[in-house]
Design a protein around this motif. Sequence first.
Motif, PDB file in Angstrom:
ATOM      1  N   ASP B   5     -14.116   7.885  23.889  1.00  0.00           N
ATOM      2  CA  ASP B   5     -12.806   8.434  23.027  1.00  0.00           C
ATOM      3  C   ASP B   5     -11.980   9.150  24.172  1.00  0.00           C
ATOM      4  OD1 ASP B   5     -14.100  10.873  23.885  1.00  0.00           O
ATOM      5  OD2 ASP B   5     -14.771  11.482  21.723  1.00  0.00           O
ATOM      6  N   ARG B   6     -10.984   9.952  23.363  1.00  0.00           N
ATOM      7  CA  ARG B   6     -10.029  10.561  24.527  1.00  0.00           C
ATOM      8  C   ARG B   6     -10.604  11.270  25.618  1.00  0.00           C
ATOM      9  NH1 ARG B   6      -5.598  12.044  21.517  1.00  0.00           N
ATOM     10  NH2 ARG B   6      -6.263  11.194  19.678  1.00  0.00           N
ATOM     11  N   TYR B  77      -7.632  -8.836  22.213  1.00  0.00           N
ATOM     12  CA  TYR B  77      -6.955  -7.811  22.578  1.00  0.00           C
ATOM     13  C   TYR B  77      -5.244  -8.046  21.865  1.00  0.00           C
ATOM     14  CZ  TYR B  77      -5.180 -10.288  26.363  1.00  0.00           C
ATOM     15  OH  TYR B  77      -4.815 -11.482  27.211  1.00  0.00           O
ATOM     16  N   ALA B 106      -7.650  -1.338  28.642  1.00  0.00           N
ATOM     17  CA  ALA B 106      -7.374  -0.007  28.703  1.00  0.00           C
ATOM     18  C   ALA B 106      -5.870   0.440  28.478  1.00  0.00           C
ATOM     19  CB  ALA B 106      -7.594   0.503  30.310  1.00  0.00           C
ATOM     20  N   GLN B 108      -4.085  -0.638  26.251  1.00  0.00           N
ATOM     21  CA  GLN B 108      -3.854  -0.330  24.863  1.00  0.00           C
ATOM     22  C   GLN B 108      -4.391   1.084  24.176  1.00  0.00           C
ATOM     23  OE1 GLN B 108      -5.526  -4.034  23.628  1.00  0.00           O
ATOM     24  NE2 GLN B 108      -3.856  -4.789  22.794  1.00  0.00           N
ATOM     25  N   PHE B 109      -5.140   1.688  25.053  1.00  0.00           N
ATOM     26  CA  PHE B 109      -5.895   2.970  24.597  1.00  0.00           C
ATOM     27  C   PHE B 109      -4.950   3.926  23.873  1.00  0.00           C
ATOM     28  CE2 PHE B 109      -8.989   6.438  25.898  1.00  0.00           C
ATOM     29  CZ  PHE B 109      -9.593   6.876  24.674  1.00  0.00           C
ATOM     30  N   ALA B 112      -3.799   2.816  20.757  1.00  0.00           N
ATOM     31  CA  ALA B 112      -4.584   2.918  19.323  1.00  0.00           C
ATOM     32  C   ALA B 112      -4.948   4.451  19.126  1.00  0.00           C
ATOM     33  CB  ALA B 112      -6.172   2.479  20.045  1.00  0.00           C
ATOM     34  N   LEU B 113      -4.716   5.465  19.970  1.00  0.00           N
ATOM     35  CA  LEU B 113      -4.938   6.787  19.722  1.00  0.00           C
ATOM     36  C   LEU B 113      -3.630   7.083  18.911  1.00  0.00           C
ATOM     37  CD1 LEU B 113      -6.112   8.076  23.072  1.00  0.00           C
ATOM     38  CD2 LEU B 113      -7.374   7.987  21.103  1.00  0.00           C
ATOM     39  N   GLU B 119     -11.874   6.530  18.551  1.00  0.00           N
ATOM     40  CA  GLU B 119     -12.810   5.862  19.641  1.00  0.00           C
ATOM     41  C   GLU B 119     -12.612   4.322  19.643  1.00  0.00           C
ATOM     42  OE1 GLU B 119     -16.185   7.644  17.918  1.00  0.00           O
ATOM     43  OE2 GLU B 119     -16.718   6.007  16.922  1.00  0.00           O
ATOM     44  N   ILE B 120     -13.143   3.782  20.616  1.00  0.00           N
ATOM     45  CA  ILE B 120     -13.240   2.282  21.143  1.00  0.00           C
ATOM     46  C   ILE B 120     -14.477   2.040  21.330  1.00  0.00           C
ATOM     47  CG2 ILE B 120     -12.091   0.491  22.482  1.00  0.00           C
ATOM     48  CD1 ILE B 120      -9.820   2.467  21.505  1.00  0.00           C
ATOM     49  N   TRP B 135      -9.460   3.779  31.783  1.00  0.00           N
ATOM     50  CA  TRP B 135      -9.168   4.234  30.221  1.00  0.00           C
ATOM     51  C   TRP B 135      -8.325   5.403  30.250  1.00  0.00           C
ATOM     52  CZ3 TRP B 135      -9.656   0.852  25.938  1.00  0.00           C
ATOM     53  CH2 TRP B 135     -10.140  -0.232  26.219  1.00  0.00           C
ATOM     54  N   ALA B 139      -4.276   6.140  29.425  1.00  0.00           N
ATOM     55  CA  ALA B 139      -4.014   6.805  28.033  1.00  0.00           C
ATOM     56  C   ALA B 139      -2.909   7.801  28.528  1.00  0.00           C
ATOM     57  CB  ALA B 139      -5.157   7.369  27.342  1.00  0.00           C
TER      58      ALA B 139
END
Lengths: 555, 167
Positions: B5-6, B77, B106, B108-109, B112-113, B119-120, B135, B139
Amino acid sequence: MYRYDEFDARFVRERVAQFRDQVARRLDGSLNEDEFKPLRLKNGVYLQLHAYMLRIAVPYGTLSSRQLRQLALIGEKYDRGYGHFTTRTNMQFNWPRLRDVPEILDLLADVEMHCIQTSGNCIRNVTADHFAGIAADEIEDPRPTAELIRQWSSFHPEFDYLPRKFKIAVTGAARDRAVVRAHDIGLRILRNAKGEIGYEVMVGGGLGRTPMIAKTIRGFLPKTDLLAYLEAVLRVYNLEGRRDNKYKARVKIMVHEIGAEEFARRVEAEFAQLDGPAIAADPQEVARIAAYFAPPAYETLPARSARFETAKAENRAFATWASVNLFPHKVPGYAAAVISLKGIGDAPGDITSEQMRVVADLAETYSLDELRITHAQNVVLPYVKKDDLFIIWQKLVDAGLATANAGLITDIIACPGLDYCSLATARSIPIAQALAHRFADEKRQLEIGELNIKISGCINACGHHHVGHIGILGLEKSGQESYQITLGGDATETAAIGEILGPGVPADDVPDAIERIVSVYLAHRTAGETFIEAVRRLGLAPFKAAFLEKTHAPA
Amino acid sequence: MPLLDRNGLKPDEWTISEDGTADAPRILVAFDHLKDALSGNGRGRRIGVTIANTLKSDALVPYLNDIDLVSIAFPSYGDGRGFSIAKQLRRAGFKGTLRASGPLIADQFAYALACGFDEIDLPQAQAARQPVEHWLKAAASISNTYQRGFGEQNILDARRAARLAGK
Ligand code: SF4
């Protein structure tokens, strides 16, 4: 024109650093080639036939002199001394090295430019009418809308991995000069019965192997709803557009398969659930952007310029150029001048670094420091005083840029084709060159009048052949190039897809075939009737007959 | 499979149990078994659901108050449907954990957030090539973007704040 504020500037700088890091991760293997590919594409880096190609965004075709000079420098330093303007008003360099790309991006960022989303399955560079702000038939300048969309679509977290590429075009005028109906979304600014300004929203246009004219899904969208409505359209497409077949993945296929009405219904259902004001740019932000496009400080001039009239009377070549390459300006005493990048024998849209500097200087001195790129791959000086036209023309003559053919038969749109493009099935530039030579005679061109020829080197139709009055599509048939000719396409507000005249012809026969088509027009036209009007009136038959006459004796 | 996660890597506390029969404190069931798993849930288990990215988010809406996690599959992805589903589930009021499951990259993190994922869940091979530092760095690579309603901050609101503060 729009200028970056601190946020825009930081965004673009961070994008450069990010790409540098992506290249490094590709080189050290943490990203494999499959994973890296969409990342480089979204930054305009293609792997072409001979080399990498870099596509630079020219948002809605607007450039400053400084920006064009920077492109000239990049062309010299990292390419072979020239660049190429595309039908989506971007600039392409065909010979940069991958390792130089981050450096080029830095140079671009220095002048508020970038390559963001010039390729890949995302929302592409937004285009608009190249005569925005100067055309008399304009309801509102489309550029503030286009800039708002440029920002909104940049790195959109939800819409960067769409089924396929997504193109948006905006026009603010009655006459469509931005081919909006050939885009995934076309927006036309209009006024409703109450006098309010809003958008007609058209969806599902596109050329490629399945050409489609966009359908209107909302007749009037209030301006403030724009971003929320776009979000709804993109969400419906992202969720439900086809991903099983690349060739069926554009939104036009979805619109076609479920019907425009059903598509509109789904969009409206999604839109109804959105909190519009939470998505929209606030009015001050819209006003902030619009202020950059406020009309410049025009001088009060007489409509008629004695200097211009005298020069025309004294110089036939100038008079011809002026009659063909000027576009009327809404402000008296001004004109917009089209600089043709279709010199006889040149590759359409190509411009040398030296010529870029000449054009940049002219724009700086005579056109309020601004120029436009057109989807027909030409350049426009938008704010020229008629008094200055003659001196501009003289400088263009010196630079080899004074071809008087804007809108005429040799103002040919052609994609890079087999000379550069890895997808091509045939050459397009040499065909354009052969046709230009065939019809080079200035008098004859003028006699033929307005006629658009558009050439694509494969079915992907980057040369927009479907909407050319005459379209030429290069295919490959058992190892031979074969050119399919279509007639009656139209890229304006009366958009239409051309119809195929008959079997393909070999490259060498293309000029003769076009000649025969043009002869039918010349023989049958009524007074003042343009080529496309004659085609509409006469129908395909007489042209078909002439086309087939010689072409297909033995197969 | 590695979960992040972040803040970085984290342990996965969920047990996959497609048909919902596993006896574990947190079980992840397939959508087809969700109804049964919830109705037979007398044991105080927490329930999450895994869904394909072809499922309409409306189909999940009736259950959103009863489940703690939705894991949305990313078959590749390049298939961005999951971003829109996440966005719709958040709009529908889902307050639990949103998990993206599949071979994301990475880069795309951040997306996604911003779309509402927490989380991924990465395949092993992917995680091996793209360590967690990549990642976290990716981000943070773009500090602010232009869309309102995606994440905590955006350029439009920052401009507005600057305007209100008199620049
Ligand atoms: S039409 Fe085909 S050949 Fe021409 S640029 Fe597009 S992909 Fe390449």
